[in-house]
Scaffold this active site. Structure first.
Site, mmCIF file in Angstrom:
data_model
loop_
_atom_site.group_PDB
_atom_site.id
_atom_site.type_symbol
_atom_site.label_atom_id
_atom_site.label_comp_id
_atom_site.label_asym_id
_atom_site.label_seq_id
_atom_site.Cartn_x
_atom_site.Cartn_y
_atom_site.Cartn_z
ATOM 1 N N ASN A 281 -6.616 -2.721 2.565
ATOM 2 C CA ASN A 281 -6.571 -4.177 2.583
ATOM 3 C C ASN A 281 -7.979 -4.712 2.808
ATOM 4 O OD1 ASN A 281 -3.809 -4.293 2.238
ATOM 5 N ND2 ASN A 281 -3.361 -4.450 4.432
ATOM 6 N N ARG B 68 0.836 -1.214 0.000
ATOM 7 C CA ARG B 68 0.000 0.000 0.000
ATOM 8 C C ARG B 68 0.868 1.260 0.000
ATOM 9 N NH1 ARG B 68 -4.073 -0.979 4.880
ATOM 10 N NH2 ARG B 68 -2.117 -1.768 5.746
#
Length: 277
Positions: free
Chosen positions: A49, A31
């Site tokens: 997520n 990320r």
């Protein structure tokens, strides 16, 4: 809306898309990579997520070319991150994103800790590569020592070769002196031979020159007589030409007189015929 895979022709035609990324991508700093890429391309949206181990991304921009670049660049494969699939679909939304953020859920580490883990792992990777380079440097150093030893041996051999060459050089100097003396003798001999032959050739040329002059004198005398005869012939031809021209002129006058006489005779005959009638 139908999902489309990365690489499909005419993939992105919208300004807001939802991206579903699959693979080894959670707890490896993926990320943080997505956020860094979005910041470079000025992409707005969010990344999070999801429970099945995948990552969901919302990307929004007015520049469709940058949106395509973003999709290609988040398809990451390296030591830590291994993306196996990227699915994209366009969405209709009234929401306008002003930045790109990471959604952190309750059981997840916070954003700074996640980024720290990612950079730590990257540091480990770089350190391992550095150790590899160090080992290679040691090997190169060993090889350099071996090359130095070989160079020393070569230097010794060069010294021996130089001594041998010195002996050969003295012998070569003596041989060159003999060759030089022989060469001078041969050149002197050749010079004498050439001088003799040039003398013979010079005599032949002088004889040929005198003979040529005599022959030209004879030709000139004969040509003088021929020229004189030709001039006389030309003079005679000119006189004949003049006489011919005079004869032609007289003949022309005689023809005109004859023609006039005939015309007078015909006229007289016609006149006499009329009088008789």
């Amino acid at each position: 809306m139908n999902n489309k895979k990365v690489g499909d022709i005419g993939l992105i035609l919208t300004k807001t898309i939802e991206i579903l990324v699959k693979g080894k991508i959670q707890k490896v700093g993926y990320r943080a990579k997505v956020m860094n890429t979005a910041d470079k391309l000025n992409i707005k949206g969010e990344v999070e997520n999801i429970e099945d181990g995948n990552v969901r991304i919302i990307a929004q921009t007015e520049n469709e070319e940058k949106l395509n670049q973003f999709i290609n660049q988040i398809n990451i494969k390296n030591t830590l991150i291994d993306v196996s699939d990227v699915s994209v679909k366009s969405i209709n939304t009234d929401k306008i994103y002003t930045d790109f953020k990471k959604i952190v859920k309750k059981k997840e580490t916070d954003e700074r800790l996640d980024s720290a883990v990612f950079y730590l792992k990257e540091l480990i990777k770089v350190t391992k590569e550095g150790v590899g380079y160090s080992k290679q440097s040691v090997e190169y150093s060993k090889q350099s020592v071996e090359y130095s030893k070989q160079n020393v041996e070569l230097t010794k051999e060069n010294i021996e070769i130089s001594k041998e060459n010195l002996g050969l050089t003295k012998q070569g100097i003596e041989e060159n002196r003999k060759f030089h003396s022989e060469l001078i003798y041969r050149f002197d001999k050749l010079d004498n031979t050439l001088n003799k032959r040039f003398d013979v050739l010079d005599n032949l040329l002088n004889s040929f020159h005198k003979d040529t002059i005599n022959r030209f004198d004879i030709v000139d005398a004969k040509y003088g007589k021929i020229s004189e005869n030709i001039e006389k012939a030309i003079s005679s031809i000119n006189r004949v030409s003049i006489n011919i021209e005079k004869l032609l002129e007289k003949s022309e006058r005689d023809r005109d007189d004859y023609k006039k006489s005939m015309q007078d005779i015909v006229g007289a005959i016609l006149k006499l015929a009329k009088e008789k009638n």
